[in-house]
Design an enzyme around this catalytic site. Structure first.
Site, PDB file in Angstrom:
ATOM      1  N   ASP A 178      63.501  47.025  31.807  1.00  0.00           N
ATOM      2  CA  ASP A 178      62.348  46.805  30.760  1.00  0.00           C
ATOM      3  C   ASP A 178      63.846  45.491  30.181  1.00  0.00           C
ATOM      4  O   ASP A 178      65.033  45.234  30.310  1.00  0.00           O
ATOM      5  CB  ASP A 178      63.627  47.640  29.750  1.00  0.00           C
ATOM      6  CG  ASP A 178      63.411  49.143  29.529  1.00  0.00           C
ATOM      7  OD1 ASP A 178      62.504  49.746  30.479  1.00  0.00           O
ATOM      8  OD2 ASP A 178      63.310  50.035  28.730  1.00  0.00           O
TER       9      ASP A 178
ATOM     10  N   LYS B 196      56.730  51.224  24.046  1.00  0.00           N
ATOM     11  CA  LYS B 196      57.086  52.240  24.055  1.00  0.00           C
ATOM     12  C   LYS B 196      58.563  51.878  22.715  1.00  0.00           C
ATOM     13  O   LYS B 196      58.346  50.853  22.521  1.00  0.00           O
ATOM     14  CB  LYS B 196      58.557  51.805  24.454  1.00  0.00           C
ATOM     15  CG  LYS B 196      60.064  52.365  25.381  1.00  0.00           C
ATOM     16  CD  LYS B 196      61.147  52.315  26.812  1.00  0.00           C
ATOM     17  CE  LYS B 196      62.253  52.742  25.926  1.00  0.00           C
ATOM     18  NZ  LYS B 196      62.956  52.432  27.597  1.00  0.00           N
TER      19      LYS B 196
ATOM     20  N   LYS C  72      58.322  46.761  24.000  1.00  0.00           N
ATOM     21  CA  LYS C  72      58.699  47.932  23.769  1.00  0.00           C
ATOM     22  C   LYS C  72      60.076  47.692  22.414  1.00  0.00           C
ATOM     23  O   LYS C  72      59.286  46.156  22.441  1.00  0.00           O
ATOM     24  CB  LYS C  72      60.076  48.124  24.536  1.00  0.00           C
ATOM     25  CG  LYS C  72      61.417  49.073  24.006  1.00  0.00           C
ATOM     26  CD  LYS C  72      62.230  49.046  25.249  1.00  0.00           C
ATOM     27  CE  LYS C  72      63.445  49.647  25.470  1.00  0.00           C
ATOM     28  NZ  LYS C  72      64.425  49.711  26.086  1.00  0.00           N
TER      29      LYS C  72
END
Lengths: 238, 221
Positions: A95, A190, A158
């Site tokens: 991430d 996400k 994300k």
């Protein structure tokens, strides 16, 4: 994609612990519980990856970690080195925070480049999620950043770091809807940052998210179970 | 403490832009322009802006500082070394390194000390400050962290990374009392006003990190 049971819901959640000053024994308990609940992944800090990997070995729980977290203010080559190091220690998912300043300056090429540099070091089966920190961006900047990350090969966009000391707002279903409306179908979303209850998770999933990042995974599972138990109980009383 | 000359106080300040995260290059240029009339100890920038700061700001004669493994101190040693080598290649004069606070709290003092010693060696003649998270440690633990830092060959401390971790004069005094003048110390985190800064100096701080340099100098917002 709405979960029909707890197992399906857990498989959509990255159970997250990115706090300052987590000890190894705290983390051990956290990961063990996440494995037991069969969350999609644990999302933890880089210096904990090797340790977490030993606990998740032989289970379905993946290990996700963060790169350039939470500020994203590293040069691209350093982000790549950080990602490579995490992958070598056993991370399955990265991430990565994009250079949020580049997004504010409208420099899409810089974002595509840094994402591509990280994507290039991912082995087969590993996933790259790119955190674009929507709470700091206008809708226009967020759309441009998301597309730039997609262009660089991101598997996921994300919404936010969820790093509370930044004093930023939480992520909401509207953020997810905006991303879903501009990204290719194969680019996943996400939702993370303030998605801390079952109703908020349900709204994010309905808007098109397929992964949720939260430090409240256990509470969310419990709320989901309670919400789904209620009608059954009513039926049995009838 | 009685007054302190503006120039004298400026020379103790590491100034950063702070405020809204993810400053643009235009915002950084404006910040440098406002800093230019004063001689600060250093200007502190995020790693991705070291090169541009060296290019545009250091010609004014002021050192450039940056942060390593910031603000969580949670990068691996290997990743920290890469980040640091790049910052040095880009021209950073000072490196503010967050210790592995998780390893420290887990009792792995060897890891903390070995990592810092390795980084101290890589830094060569550059100034290295170790961020030791004074605000989240009880005093005895904080002093133990400082001892590890000193044993690793680093003699300049930075109390906190900011982000809600506030420095108090008591944190500074504790280090001064135990370590005397063998350690230099920068008060960092929550120092926003002239009065805050004077209290830190009185407690024994050698430097002040602030994202409000003009308020700290007492000459503006």
């Amino acid at each position: 994609m709405m979960p029909e049971n707890e197992r399906q819901l857990a498989a959509l959640i990255d159970q997250t612990e990115l706090g300052l000053a987590v000890t190894r024994s705290d983390l051990e308990a956290f990961v063990a519980r996440a494995v037991e609940k069969r969350f999609a992944a644990v999302c933890i800090l880089p210096n904990m990856v090797a340790f977490a990997r030993r606990i998740t070995a032989g289970t379905q729980t993946r290990v996700a970690t963060v790169v350039s977290f939470p500020l994203g203010a590293d040069v691209a080559e350093v982000k790549r080195a950080e990602a490579r190091d995490a992958l070598e220690r056993g991370a399955d998912e990265i991430d990565m925070v994009i250079d949020v300043a580049s997004a504010r300056m409208g420099d899409a090429a810089a974002i595509t480049r840094e994402v591509r540099l990280v994507r290039e070091v991912l082995p087969e089966g590993a996933l790259l999620k790119t955190i674009i920190e929507m709470p700091l961006l206008t809708a226009e900047q967020a759309v441009a950043a998301a597309r730039a990350a997609e262009e660089g090969g991101a598997h996921f966009v994300k919404t936010s770091t969820g790093f509370k000391p930044l004093g930023i707002r939480g992520t909401n279903a509207e953020d997810v809807r905006l991303l879903r409306s501009v990204l290719r179908p194969e680019t996943a979303i996400k939702a993370a940052g303030g998605v801390s209850s079952w109703p908020l998770v349900a709204a994010a999933l309905a808007a098109g998210a397929t992964r949720i990042g939260t430090s409240s995974g256990l509470a969310i599972l419990a709320q989901f179970a309670a919400a789904n138990a209620a009608p059954a109980a009513a039926t049995s009383r009838a | 403490m009685a007054g302190i000359a503006t120039s004298e106080l400026a020379a103790m300040i590491d100034a950063s832009i702070g405020g809204r995260p993810a400053a643009t290059l235009a915002e950084m240029s404006e910040f440098y322009r406002k800093l230019a009339p004063y001689r600060f100890a250093a200007v502190e920038v995020e790693p991705h802006y070291v090169r541009s700061a060296v290019e545009h700001y250091r010609p004014l004669g002021q050192p450039i500082a940056t942060v390593i493994s910031y603000p969580l101190g949670a990068m691996t040693t290997e990743a920290k070394l890469v980040q640091m080598a790049r910052a040095m290649a880009d021209g950073a004069d000072e490196l503010d390194i967050a210790i592995d606070i998780s390893a420290f709290l887990s009792g792995d003092f060897t890891k903390v000390a070995d990592e810092l010693a390795t980084m101290r060696a890589l830094a060569g003649g550059r100034t290295v400050k170790a961020i030791y998270y004074a605000a989240i440690l009880p005093e005895d633990a904080a002093l133990r962290a400082v001892a590890l830092i000193r044993d690793a060959g680093i003699t300049f401390l930075k109390t906190n990374p900011g982000f809600g971790n506030v420095t108090t004069p008591a944190q500074i005094r504790a280090v001064r009392q135990r370590f005397g003048k063998t350690m230099r110390i920068m008060a960092s985190g929550g120092v926003r006003t002239h009065e805050d800064a004077l209290a830190m100096v009185e407690a024994g701080a050698d430097r002040i990190a602030t994202s409000s340099p003009f308020a700290v100098l007492g000459i503006g917002p």
